[in-house]
Design an enzyme around this catalytic site. Sequence first.
Site, PDB file in Angstrom:
ATOM      1  N   CYS A   1       0.840  -1.197   0.000  1.00 40.95           N
ATOM      2  CA  CYS A   1       0.000   0.000   0.000  1.00 40.95           C
ATOM      3  C   CYS A   1       0.878   1.250   0.000  1.00 40.95           C
ATOM      4  O   CYS A   1       1.805   1.361   0.802  1.00 40.95           O
ATOM      5  CB  CYS A   1      -0.890  -0.026   1.235  1.00 40.95           C
ATOM      6  SG  CYS A   1      -1.750   1.514   1.570  1.00 40.95           S
ATOM      7  N   GLU A   2       0.577   2.169  -0.884  1.00 40.49           N
ATOM      8  CA  GLU A   2       1.381   3.394  -0.964  1.00 40.49           C
ATOM      9  C   GLU A   2       1.123   4.351   0.188  1.00 40.49           C
ATOM     10  O   GLU A   2       1.898   5.265   0.420  1.00 40.49           O
ATOM     11  CB  GLU A   2       1.165   4.100  -2.298  1.00 40.49           C
ATOM     12  CG  GLU A   2      -0.223   4.648  -2.506  1.00 40.49           C
ATOM     13  CD  GLU A   2      -0.413   5.242  -3.893  1.00 40.49           C
ATOM     14  OE1 GLU A   2      -1.225   6.172  -3.999  1.00 40.49           O
ATOM     15  OE2 GLU A   2       0.228   4.783  -4.847  1.00 40.49           O
ATOM     16  N   HIS A   3       0.027   4.162   0.923  1.00 41.90           N
ATOM     17  CA  HIS A   3      -0.283   5.069   2.024  1.00 41.90           C
ATOM     18  C   HIS A   3       0.522   4.767   3.283  1.00 41.90           C
ATOM     19  O   HIS A   3       0.919   5.677   4.008  1.00 41.90           O
ATOM     20  CB  HIS A   3      -1.771   5.019   2.368  1.00 41.90           C
ATOM     21  CG  HIS A   3      -2.629   5.565   1.286  1.00 41.90           C
ATOM     22  ND1 HIS A   3      -3.963   5.253   1.167  1.00 41.90           N
ATOM     23  CD2 HIS A   3      -2.357   6.391   0.241  1.00 41.90           C
ATOM     24  CE1 HIS A   3      -4.473   5.871   0.108  1.00 41.90           C
ATOM     25  NE2 HIS A   3      -3.513   6.574  -0.464  1.00 41.90           N
ATOM     26  N   HIS A   4       0.725   3.472   3.591  1.00 42.54           N
ATOM     27  CA  HIS A   4       1.423   3.101   4.819  1.00 42.54           C
ATOM     28  C   HIS A   4       2.635   2.196   4.570  1.00 42.54           C
ATOM     29  O   HIS A   4       3.284   1.772   5.508  1.00 42.54           O
ATOM     30  CB  HIS A   4       0.478   2.359   5.773  1.00 42.54           C
ATOM     31  CG  HIS A   4      -0.689   3.178   6.203  1.00 42.54           C
ATOM     32  ND1 HIS A   4      -1.931   3.083   5.601  1.00 42.54           N
ATOM     33  CD2 HIS A   4      -0.812   4.127   7.167  1.00 42.54           C
ATOM     34  CE1 HIS A   4      -2.761   3.924   6.178  1.00 42.54           C
ATOM     35  NE2 HIS A   4      -2.110   4.573   7.132  1.00 42.54           N
TER      36      HIS A   4
ATOM     37  N   GLN B   1      -4.895  -0.929  -4.521  1.00 41.01           N
ATOM     38  CA  GLN B   1      -5.473  -2.075  -5.214  1.00 41.01           C
ATOM     39  C   GLN B   1      -6.221  -1.630  -6.471  1.00 41.01           C
ATOM     40  O   GLN B   1      -6.152  -2.283  -7.511  1.00 41.01           O
ATOM     41  CB  GLN B   1      -6.399  -2.839  -4.265  1.00 41.01           C
ATOM     42  CG  GLN B   1      -6.983  -4.104  -4.868  1.00 41.01           C
ATOM     43  CD  GLN B   1      -7.689  -4.956  -3.836  1.00 41.01           C
ATOM     44  OE1 GLN B   1      -7.188  -5.159  -2.726  1.00 41.01           O
ATOM     45  NE2 GLN B   1      -8.856  -5.464  -4.188  1.00 41.01           N
TER      46      GLN B   1
ATOM     47  N   HIS C   1      -5.477  -6.212   3.443  1.00 36.33           N
ATOM     48  CA  HIS C   1      -4.567  -5.081   3.567  1.00 36.33           C
ATOM     49  C   HIS C   1      -4.112  -4.945   5.015  1.00 36.33           C
ATOM     50  O   HIS C   1      -4.951  -4.796   5.907  1.00 36.33           O
ATOM     51  CB  HIS C   1      -5.266  -3.789   3.131  1.00 36.33           C
ATOM     52  CG  HIS C   1      -5.641  -3.775   1.686  1.00 36.33           C
ATOM     53  ND1 HIS C   1      -5.155  -2.835   0.817  1.00 36.33           N
ATOM     54  CD2 HIS C   1      -6.434  -4.591   0.954  1.00 36.33           C
ATOM     55  CE1 HIS C   1      -5.643  -3.063  -0.397  1.00 36.33           C
ATOM     56  NE2 HIS C   1      -6.419  -4.139  -0.327  1.00 36.33           N
TER      57      HIS C   1
ATOM     58  N   CYS D   1      -2.905  -2.491   6.414  1.00 37.01           N
ATOM     59  CA  CYS D   1      -3.310  -1.205   6.990  1.00 37.01           C
ATOM     60  C   CYS D   1      -4.726  -1.292   7.584  1.00 37.01           C
ATOM     61  O   CYS D   1      -5.103  -0.450   8.386  1.00 37.01           O
ATOM     62  CB  CYS D   1      -3.197  -0.074   5.970  1.00 37.01           C
ATOM     63  SG  CYS D   1      -4.015  -0.360   4.407  1.00 37.01           S
TER      64      CYS D   1
END
Length: 191
Positions: A84-87, A126, A154, A156
């Site tokens: 995941c690019e956020h976390h 995703q 995920h 996250c």
Amino acid sequence: MIDTEKIEYHIREILKALGDDPEREGLKETPKRVAKMYEEVFEGMNYTNAQIAEMFNKTFEEDDYFTSSSDLVLVKDIEVFSYCEHHITLMYDMKVSVAYIPKGKVVGLSKIARIADMAAKRLQLQEKLGSDIAEIMTMITGSEDVAVMIEGCHSCMTARGIKKTAAKTYTNTLRGRFETDSSLQLRLMGR
């Protein structure tokens, strides 16, 4: 290209920021191991979608096999993982299914799995993964009629924050006739 020396340096600094000693026995090689792992699991970041399409562009002219414009190729449950690019957390237990309506040629089935795998080796969402796979499939097959369905867990969602360990995410990327033809959508869902 992935800069493993910078990764090693910054992992060492993260270990310090966490209050640990990167020189202690168990951590001495950790920055190097993490850099090597990142080089492997983020390999797809070295390539554009067009480059991935070129890499796996092995098609066969198959006019004799497909007699109808509604013939469908579907490869289900290709197992991949991503981050995941956020976390920068793991997206795991991911199953990718790719369908397309051939337009005079077909792509080798193993190439579809390789495309999904390479596209997954990036920092991303995703939803973006489904879009990337669909774009690459269109580039290779020439067919605008492409569908990509993904289910996955995920970290996250499951290991931090809300900690809902049974939560799964489902995404569908529908292009061309898959977007508008409900009978094709039903065929995808196995009904």
